[in-house]
Structure formats: C-alpha cells, structure tokens
Design an enzyme around this catalytic site. Structure first.
Site, mmCIF file in Angstrom:
data_model
loop_
_atom_site.group_PDB
_atom_site.id
_atom_site.type_symbol
_atom_site.label_atom_id
_atom_site.label_comp_id
_atom_site.label_asym_id
_atom_site.label_seq_id
_atom_site.Cartn_x
_atom_site.Cartn_y
_atom_site.Cartn_z
ATOM 1 N N HIS A 593 20.436 46.573 120.230
ATOM 2 C CA HIS A 593 19.220 46.641 119.420
ATOM 3 C C HIS A 593 18.181 47.473 120.130
ATOM 4 C CE1 HIS A 593 19.234 43.268 116.252
ATOM 5 N NE2 HIS A 593 19.180 44.452 115.693
ATOM 6 N N GLU A 829 42.083 59.832 112.822
ATOM 7 C CA GLU A 829 41.584 59.071 113.972
ATOM 8 C C GLU A 829 42.699 58.777 114.961
ATOM 9 O OE1 GLU A 829 38.292 56.114 112.524
ATOM 10 O OE2 GLU A 829 40.064 55.851 111.280
ATOM 11 N N ASP A 853 37.305 57.366 117.325
ATOM 12 C CA ASP A 853 38.619 56.754 117.523
ATOM 13 C C ASP A 853 39.647 57.770 118.003
ATOM 14 O OD1 ASP A 853 38.495 53.974 117.107
ATOM 15 O OD2 ASP A 853 38.061 54.330 114.992
ATOM 16 N N CYS A 900 33.151 63.257 111.276
ATOM 17 C CA CYS A 900 32.112 62.241 111.060
ATOM 18 C C CYS A 900 31.916 61.343 112.281
ATOM 19 C CB CYS A 900 32.423 61.409 109.827
ATOM 20 S SG CYS A 900 33.964 60.505 109.972
HETATM 21 C C1 PEP Z 1 35.261 57.420 114.195
HETATM 22 O O1 PEP Z 1 36.204 56.742 114.633
HETATM 23 O O2 PEP Z 1 34.902 58.504 114.683
HETATM 24 C C2 PEP Z 1 34.505 56.937 113.030
HETATM 25 C C3 PEP Z 1 33.612 57.679 112.432
HETATM 26 O O3 PEP Z 1 34.743 55.665 112.648
HETATM 27 P P1 PEP Z 1 34.100 54.383 113.377
HETATM 28 O O4 PEP Z 1 33.175 54.882 114.451
HETATM 29 O O5 PEP Z 1 33.390 53.626 112.300
HETATM 30 O O6 PEP Z 1 35.305 53.711 113.899
HETATM 31 MG MG MG Z 2 36.922 55.043 113.492
#
Ligand code: PEP
Ligand code: MG
Length: 977
Positions: A593, A829, A853, A900
């Site tokens: 946080h 991932e 990931d 992402c």
């Molecule tokens: C990732 O693994 O890069 C991703 C965007 O998913 P999360 O971080 O939610 O696992």
């Molecule tokens: Mg992920």
C-alpha cells in the site's frame, strides 16, 4: 492384537470352489507382502490334513508349520462369498479368512471369532453380509467394547476455516483412518458441547482409537456465528479410552473457560492446558513474550542455533519461538532441528514465548543471546557488503545502541532495492528508528487493562477520523477507513481480551495479537494480501504509542528522504509531500500500500533495501532513484549535479507528456504504436481516455472475483463490466479471463495445496476445471459489450488444446448471443507458448505478452521473491528472444502483438519492444502519457538496431548498459549509417 481394516476385506466375491478361494487368498497375501510364493501350497497341505472350517459359515485357511518361514509379516485377508463354497464335510463357507501368522498376533482375532461363533443365528448374518463394515462389526465383541489403548491425540491450532465442516476436515487430516471411516464421521451430526466447542464421534474405528483436537484462528468468521465454532474434537473410538480426554475438555467448559482454551496458540499449550485443568493451568502459566532481531550475517544456522538451544535448556520453562518473517509456526527453542527450520535470516524478528516458573528469565536470556550474536561476531558485518571502511569520509551510526560504533562509508555507496515508485529524490535522510515500546507483561487487573485498551482504541480511531477529514486523496481515505475497521475487528479484540483475562497487560496482549495477525497476513500466499501485514502493524503501533505514551520519532523541519524499516500506510496518508522527498524502506515490495500511495502522491520510493540503510546517520545526503531502484549515500558533487539535472528533465518531460497526451504514439520515422491502459478495477475507467489511452490493453478481471464469499453471478458481473465499455466510448477493451488459482486462491474454491503454485492449477487450467465459471464470465463480458468492440484473452496458455477448448467455449456463447465484435487471443506468459507461437498464430486474433510471468518462467525466478529480483529482469536476452519469436510468428499470419507486463512501461525497454516489432504497449495509467511521449521521440530504425544488439547481449545487465549508453546519446560503434 492384529488390526483388520476394510482394505483387507472383499465382499460379493464369486469363486468356483475351495481351491480357487485359497488361491485367491494366497495370491492377495503375497501381493501385499505378507508371504513369499509357495505359501499357497502350505495352505493346501493344511486343508488336506484337516479342513479349516470353523462353523456357522466361516473358514480360516492358513499354512502348515512347515511353511511358516515363508511368512514375511502377519496378515489376514477376508473374502465374503455370497454363494458360499463347499469347504469339506458337507459344510459351506461364506466368510473365509486367509491367515498368515508369524507368531500369535492373530490369536485375539481367533478368540474373538470363537466368541462370535457362540451367537445364535450367526450363519444367517454371515450370509447376508454386503459391506466390509459388517464383517468388521461381526469380528468385534458386541457385548463389551474393548479399549485398545488411550486415543492418540492430534492437535492443531489457529486453523483457517469458514465452516464447521472445514474445521472438522482439518481434524480428519490429522488422524490416519480410511475414507469410509472419515465418511462415517462426517455423517454423524456434530454436537455443540458448549462455548463454541463441538464434538464429532464415530464408533467406526478399525485401528486403535484416535482423537484430533483443532481450533479455529481468532480471526475466523466462525467465531462470530451463533453458536460460535471455536474448536472441534473428533473421536474415532473403540471403547472408553477417549473419556479421559473428553472429561478434560468438559472441565474447561464447566468453568466457562472454553474460549480461553480455544485461544491458546500452540498444540503444546493446548495439551498442557487440558492435562493441567483450568485452575492449575492458570496458576502455572506465567507467560512472557519478547521479540529479538537476528543480527547474524547468515541468520540462525546450526552453530548459533545450537547456542540458542543451550540457553533455552538452562531453564525449566517451555520456550517456543516463531519467526515473524517465516511461516509463523511455533517451534521449540529446545530443539536444534526446529531452530534451524525457523529459516531465520539476518533482520528477521523472532518472537519468544515461554510459560512456566522461570519463563521471564528464559525469554530475557534468549533475547539477550540473540542480541549478542549467539557466539558470532556482530557489528560491521551488518554493513560490510555495502560499505568500504578504508576510504572514510562520512559517518554513520548504528540503530542499536549495544553495537553502536562509528562506521565510515565510501562516498557514492549505492544500496539497491525494488523500484517501488518512479522518480528521483535528492536530500538529507531522516532515519526513522522504530519507537521501542516499554510496558509490563503482567496487567494490574482485568478491568483496568480492558478499560485502558478500550480508551486507546477509541483515541486511535479519533486520530484517524481527524486525518481522514484532512485528506483529499480518495485512496488515502479508503486506507484510513480500512484501518478503522481493523481497530473495530471483533476477532482482534476477542483475542486481546482473552489474553488480558489470562493476566497480561493491555499493551502486552494487544502487541501479541497484532504480531500474530500480521504474521498470519504476511504468510498469505497472495503477495498483495501479504502486503496488508503492514497495515495491521501500522494500526498496532498507533494503539501501542497511546498505551505506552511513547511519542513517535520527530521528523526534521526541512524536506527529507524518509528511511524506515517499514512505513505504514496511515503514516503516508498523513505526510506532507512538500516535506517528504522520497521513501526508502527495508521491508515491503512494489505492491505494498505504501508503494501504491507513494506513487499516487508522486513521491519516488524504494523498498526491500538492505537493513544497513537503518545505520546511516541522520541528515546524511542521499539520492533516491526510484526508476533504477537504488539509493546513493553521500553522493559527491558531480553525481548530485547529474541527479539534479535528471530531476529537472523528468519534471519537464512529465509536464510535456501530459500536455501532449492526446497525440498519437508515432515515432520520428512514422511508425505507429498503440498505447493502452492496464486496469485492475472499474474505478479508473474514466481516466483511460483522459490520459490519452488508445483503449484498455489488459483488464485484470480478478477484481470481480476476489474478496467475495462466493462466485459472482451473471447479473453482477455484467453490471461491473458495462461501465467500462461505456467509459471507453467505442475504444477496444481487452479483458483477460479470470487468472486465479495457485498462489491466488479464491476463498470459495477449496483447492489442494500445491508445492509450486506458480506451476500449478492457475489461469486457464483452473477454468478448465470450472467451465461454468468461465462461461458465465464470457457471457457477462459479451452482454456488457453489447456489440461494442471487445477482446478476450486467456491467461497461462501453454498448450494448443487449452486455447482450442477456451475458444470453443466463447464461440458457443457468441453464437447464442449473436455477438460479432469479438477478437480472441492468448497471453504469452509461458515459454512453451512463445516457442509454439507459429502454431498458435494460425488460430488466434492476437497475442498479448505478459512479461511478468514470461520472465519468471524463463528465468526460473519466483516473481515474488525479493532476494532473486536481480535475476528476474525482463530485459534478459532470453526473454527478448521469446518476444521476438512471438512477434515474428504473429506477423507472418497478419496478427498483432501487445505487451501488457510491467516491461511495457520500463523506459529502457520501450525502444527494444518497439524494435522487436510489438504493435501495442499496455501500461499503468500513471505511465501512459510518458510512454506515448517517449515513443514520439524515438526512431523506429534505431529501435530495430537496438533490439538486434539487445538480442545478442550477454545478459540483462548488458542490455541495460546498452540502453544507458543510448539514453546518453553515446553513438554505438556499429550503428548503421
Ligand atoms: C504478466 O504476467 O505480465 C501479466 C500482465 O499478468 P499478471 O501480472 O496479472 O500475472
Ligand atoms: Mg501473468
């Protein structure tokens, strides 16, 4: 006596004759390791001498004396033959016991059989058998239940459970009994025996009697039920031996001490308490608890562990210790094995708890022992890896007076940590050494202590309300409200009041419960939830400061970089951003946080820094780089000037980026990239377009499912998704289907604990186990979209079959709802998916690369492991190779690729991702304008060149060096014309 279990019994068997039966029994005995081959011949020889028919339809074939050597261990196997077989002399056997006895272990069973044979109508009962349990019942003495020893008592305390059944299941995990026995116990209605204690009992016990005693943790909602569920006693009884245990429990209930008993935190304490009885236990218990911080360089390994055990053994008191940074298990301080298994590293806090006559002396001796290093030298070693004493120019001071010794440090020493909030801060440090609370362990009297606690909690609540009134930040208000909720938590006050009733002072009781709750929270497998431990400690300290009348450390009047072991969110809520230039903490991570708030306030932050940072002398100048994740102590003039220039530039760049946020992200040489937003809820949806976003590139839909007591239905999901589509005004929304499981379990799905949750049932794997859940989510998304553009992607796809399965589910619903505007893709991932991207690319509409990931799986680094963070860099050439393969495969099929993961917002990674041909970057709202602005300043051709260099670099550090040079405008030697 030889115990017969249902696994040794087969009913409803059809065999042609006596020989076939003997053959089957001998084979079974052999298969289970009771006899060697040849035993069958011995059994036949016995039958040839004299048939083993006992009477009433029962036969007991066994080998002759001569074949005893073939018996490896005693065993009995039972066949029930409903048709019966001729056993000689015109008698038919329905129940046949094949016996292999090394000595006399089976005699009791035979004696029992003899007794049984004297019953009238036995043959009728034998013939009517249909279940193995009936065979066992037959072989038990019906007249007088025989106790086969006192029950084995298994105990577990503080268990997480939401229902009485779950708590009972925890108890069943402790006893060793067959599934049938368990099923029978579950069928028996539990009896409330008073004060939240429940009894479940079955006589279906085939082995020795067993008992399991379990208690729910004090935060469990079970305690709020009427009647409450505090503890469960599970009994598998053979006779009457369990009565003593039951009486012990009832003795506590008789004096209304059931709640106090259930609040005991360890199995040993619970057993001691039961054995001693409520009165004697209250008298003998003179409990003391204290915390000590491990200062040994290599933590509590064998040598210091052995010294700790030696100290503990000098006392009579039972001393237990728990590593507050470990798994929270209590261990005996008198066992070296257990001490080592604490996993206590330098900086970890050990909580010692003792009961018994000399408990206070024992705890003091142990705490002092830890302070003094348990036979190992301390002092400089706390800073040795970051400081070089020879080139002394600046002074630092130790936090601990006992080892204070002026230590010098080299100018420009860099301490690294996790970059928790971007930006650069320059200024003097304020080292906020935690206030030491001084308080008595024992209270005056229960009424006074309870009143003092109530007053302190009320005062703390009042202070928080005042802070809320002054706060304009909605996130801050939420956090204050959450802290007020914690203060009012009935489970917390229940635990504290129990301790006060046992004689502890209000601060001792409060602090113990806070530590307990914070430890439990910190052990949560979900990193995000584990970070909430900081909130609990923060609230705890607030009340402690009032109870102990200890003023908090006073920050300087001038602006400063705040350095602390841990900074509680409520402290951040109250801070003045004009005064606090930056934040550095020893504990915590990027998801705390505090980190979130610091970022929202625009304050650079660094977390997970070496504990040596607490030894820096107040007012020492430092540079905090929240982008690179490092703190430069005592920088020289030139480094300081560079940082100042960097700061000015960053400020100007942020202002310019914000002004130009609506301009497209097109490179100097006219290559366009989409920049979308990552969202984890609906709150910020309106900010996507306002920040210049080209849509939503990742909607983490977990927010819809977490923090609920049951799965959300279609209507509530649709209602949650609809405003997102409204806010995007026709821009695409890319929703990732539920990505939970493994390390992020949903409270309403019980899933078996996994050794490697990140390699376990998560993402699409979990949805395949719960297809209805995926279908409801997809239906809700399509209904909310109502033919506005929607992209759906599936997480953790590893194998093409998973994708095809998921795609088919969507197509079914799409057809049903006549939804047209749907694009389907997968997250890349898992390296397997990247390596097989050419196969996937033929079928998907797009790929979105989850670098968080993908990096963890490629580098074999748990993404939550702060210690290995240095290895888990997404700019490692191996990860970049996988991104390249993915992009090439997609483009060959005319499909697009987004990124992402966090890498998409990393300024050093953006040019490389562009150069690798990525079509979309999806980043947090805060970084969105900056990423777009950065892209507008890049040359795509140069990015492509940089990407090629990065792909062949040695490691991530090499890639970062390359990018630092590029940022500084150092022309690389081999750059094309
Ligand atoms: C990732 O693994 O890069 C991703 C965007 O998913 P999360 O971080 O939610 O696992
Ligand atoms: Mg992920």
């Amino acid at each position: 006596m030889l115990a017969l279990s249902i696994n040794d019994i087969k009913v409803g068997v059809e065999l042609a004759d006596k020989n076939a039966v003997i053959h089957a029994l001998a084979h079974w005995l052999e298969e289970d390791g009771h006899v060697a081959s040849g035993y069958q011949a011995g059994m036949m020889a016995r039958e040839a001498k004299a048939a083993t028919y006992l009477g009433q339809g029962i036969a007991i074939p066994h080998g002759t004396q001569a074949c005893r050597h073939l018996i490896q261990n005693t065993g009995i196997k039972v066949l029930h033959l409903p048709q019966g077989v001729e056993w000689g002399d015109g008698e038919k056997a329905y129940l046949v016991l094949g016996i292999a006895a090394r000595s006399d272990e089976h005699l009791d069973l035979l004696k029992q059989l003899a007794k049984t044979l004297s019953q009238d109508n036995l043959q009728k009962r034998v013939m009517a058998i249909t279940e193995p349990e009936q065979v066992l019942a037959l072989l038990q003495d019906p007249a007088e239940p025989k106790e086969v020893g006192l029950p084995l008592v298994h105990i577990a305390t503080e268990l997480d459970a939401e229902t009485l059944l779950q708590l009972t299941d925890h108890a069943l995990e402790l006893v060793s009994c067959s599934t049938q026995e368990q099923a029978q116990l579950r069928q028996a209605a539990p009896i409330h025996i008073g004060q939240g204690w429940w009894l479940s009992q079955t006589n279906a016990c085939h082995g020795p009697s067993q008992a399991a005693l379990v208690t729910a943790n004090v935060h469990s909602p079970l305690l709020m039920q009427t009647p409450a569920v505090r503890g469960v006693l599970v009994l598998f009884v053979k006779g009457v031996g369990h009565k003593a245990l039951l009486d012990q429990l009832l003795a506590w209930l008789a004096v209304k001490q059931g709640a106090a008993l259930a609040a005991l935190h360890s199995a040993t304490a619970l057993l001691d308490a039961l054995e001693a009885g409520p009165a004697a236990y209250a008298q003998q218990r003179h409990s003391t608890e204290q915390i000590a911080v491990v200062r040994n360089t290599h933590g509590i390994h064998a040598r210091p562990g052995a010294i700790l055990v030696q100290i503990a053994k000098q006392f009579e008191a039972e001393v237990q210790v728990r590593n507050l940074e470990g798994d929270g298990q209590w261990m005996s301080a008198k066992s070296l094995m257990q001490m080592i298994s604490l996993g206590a590293k330098r900086g970890h806090q050990l909580l010692f708890s003792a009961s018994g006559a000399d408990s206070e002396a024992a705890v003091s001796a142990l705490v002092n022992g830890v302070k003094e290093g348990l036979g190992e030298a301390l002092g400089e070693d706390l800073v040795e890896d970051v400081l070089a004493p020879e080139q002394a120019t600046h002074e630092i001071q130790s936090q601990d007076e006992a080892q204070t010794k002026p230590i010098t440090l080299e100018p420009n020493t860099e301490l690294t940590g996790v970059a928790a909030a971007a930006g650069v801060a320059i200024g003097p440090v304020f080292v906020d050494v935690a206030v030491q609370f001084d308080y008595p362990q024992q209270g005056e009297d229960t009424v006074t202590e309870k009143a003092a606690l109530a007053a302190a909690i009320e005062q703390a609540c009042h202070d928080l309300s005042k802070a809320q009134a002054h706060s304009h930040d909605p996130q801050a208000s939420d956090i204050i409200a959450m802290h007020q909720e914690l203060l009012a938590d009935p489970a917390l006050s229940f635990g504290v009041n129990c301790r006060i009733s046992q004689g502890q002072s209000a601060p001792a009781a409060w602090w113990s419960e806070i530590n307990l709750a914070a430890t439990r929270q910190a052990n949560n497998k979900d990193a995000l939830l584990a970070e909430r431990a900081a909130d609990i400690r923060d609230v705890g300290r607030r009340v402690m400061a009032i109870l102990c009348d200890s003023p908090a450390s006073i920050p300087p009047e001038h602006p400063y970089i705040w350095v602390a072991q841990e900074i509680g969110p409520s402290q951040l809520v109250n801070l003045d951003p004009q005064q606090v230039l930056g934040i550095v903490t020893v504990s915590g991570g990027a998801a705390s946080h505090s980190a979130i708030l610091a970022a929202a306030l625009g304050i650079p932050a660094l977390a997970g820094v070496n504990g040596a940072v607490m030894t820096i002398k107040n007012a020492t100048h430092a540079i905090l780089d929240g982008n690179r994740g490092c703190l430069t102590i005592a920088p020289d003039a030139s480094i300081r000037q560079q940082a100042q220039a960097q700061q000015r530039q960053a400020k100007q760049a942020a202002a310019r980026a914000w002004e130009e946020r609506d301009l497209a992200a097109i490179t100097q040489d006219k290559h366009r990239i989409d920049v979308a937003a990552n969202l984890g809820g609906i709150k910020d949806a309106s900010q996507v377009l306002a920040s210049g976003g080209d849509g939503v590139g990742l909607l983490r839909t977990e927010f819809v499912f977490m923090s609920r007591r049951s799965a959300p239905d279609l209507a509530s999901q649709t209602a949650l998704y609809r405003p997102l589509f409204d806010a995007l005004k026709g821009r695409p929304l890319l929703a990732r289907t539920l990505d939970v499981g493994g390390d992020k379990p949903l409270p309403y799905w019980s899933s078996p604990k996994e050794d490697n949750p990140f390699l376990g049932v998560r993402g699409i794997r979990l949805c395949q186990q719960h297809p209805a859940l995926l279908k409801t989510q997809i239906r809700a998304l399509l209904m909310a979209a109502n033919n506005r553009p929607v992209r759906i992607m599936f997480p953790m796809i590893t194998d093409i079959a998973e994708w095809r399965w998921a795609k088919d589910r969507v197509n079914e619903i799409q057809a049903e709802l006549n939804a047209t505007q749907v694009e389907l893709g997968i997250m890349i991932e898992v390296p397997a998916a990247a390596l097989c991207a050419p196969v996937f690319a033929q079928e998907v509409d797009f790929f979105s690369i989850g670098t968080n990931d993908l990096t963890q799986y490629t580098m074999a680094v748990d993404r939550g492991n702060g210690e290995l963070a240095y290895l888990g860099d997404g700019l490692h050439p191996s990860v970049l190779q996988l991104i390249k393969m993915t992009v090439e495969a997609a483009h060959q099929q005319g499909k697009w690729v987004g990124v992402c993961g966090e890498l998409a917002a990393d300024a050093q990674a953006v040019p490389i991702l562009l150069g690798l041909g990525v079509d979309e970057l999806s980043v947090s709202l805060a970084r969105l304008p900056l990423v777009k602005s950065q892209i507008r300043q890049l040359s795509f051709a140069h990015c492509q060149w940089l990407a090629q260099q990065a792909l062949v670099a040695d490691d991530a550090a090499g890639v970062r060096r390359l990018m630092s040079q590029a940022e500084k405008g150092i022309a690389p030697d081999k750059e094309p014309g």
